[in-house]
Write a protein that holds these residues in place. Structure first.
Motif, PDB file in Angstrom:
ATOM      1  N   ALA A  84     145.957 -40.432  28.605  1.00 57.69           N
ATOM      2  CA  ALA A  84     144.955 -40.051  27.675  1.00 57.69           C
ATOM      3  C   ALA A  84     145.858 -40.067  26.095  1.00 57.69           C
ATOM      4  O   ALA A  84     146.845 -39.852  25.970  1.00 57.69           O
ATOM      5  CB  ALA A  84     144.694 -38.502  27.780  1.00 57.69           C
ATOM      6  N   PRO A  85     144.806 -40.594  25.360  1.00 63.95           N
ATOM      7  CA  PRO A  85     145.410 -40.639  23.774  1.00 63.95           C
ATOM      8  C   PRO A  85     145.815 -39.504  23.272  1.00 63.95           C
ATOM      9  O   PRO A  85     145.043 -38.533  23.453  1.00 63.95           O
ATOM     10  CB  PRO A  85     144.532 -41.445  22.978  1.00 63.95           C
ATOM     11  CG  PRO A  85     143.139 -41.108  23.789  1.00 63.95           C
ATOM     12  CD  PRO A  85     143.518 -40.958  25.252  1.00 63.95           C
ATOM     13  N   THR A  86     147.052 -39.279  22.530  1.00 57.76           N
ATOM     14  CA  THR A  86     147.290 -38.022  21.882  1.00 57.76           C
ATOM     15  C   THR A  86     146.722 -37.971  20.569  1.00 57.76           C
ATOM     16  O   THR A  86     147.023 -39.239  19.939  1.00 57.76           O
ATOM     17  CB  THR A  86     148.913 -37.627  21.977  1.00 57.76           C
ATOM     18  OG1 THR A  86     149.359 -38.974  21.338  1.00 57.76           O
ATOM     19  CG2 THR A  86     149.448 -37.632  23.361  1.00 57.76           C
TER      20      THR A  86
END
Length: 97
Positions: A84-86
């Protein structure tokens, strides 16, 4: 030896098997199609006739439990989900003084 054109299909269409209506097991004898453990991009769906095929143009059944056959093709492992993108904290567009 019997003529290959008169060989019975693997699954009797009149039986109570839960196989798909376009399954190659309903149309072909067992030695004329492959059985995969699940659908995969390795044996893509053909819109022309509704079957899945190997790269060698062999029809593939992708529901071995429905036709009560052991799979002879194993799908490649699924690719892991990407991380998941931070989110980086947003900076205000103005400068504090």
């Amino acid at each position: 030896m019997e003529d290959a054109a008169f060989e019975p299909p693997c699954v009797d269409p009149e039986s109570d098997h839960r196989c798909c209506g376009i399954c190659p097991a309903l149309l072909l004898p067992r030695h004329r199609f492959a059985v995969a453990d699940r659908p995969s991009a390795a044996w893509p769906f053909s819109e022309r006739d509704g079957h899945r095929y190997t790269h060698d143009a062999i029809p593939v059944c992708v529901h071995p439990d429905r036709v009560n056959l052991a799979p002879d093709l194993i799908a490649p492992p699924r690719a892991p989900d990407p991380p998941a993108p931070t989110r980086t904290p947003r900076r205000p567009w103005w400068r504090r003084t």
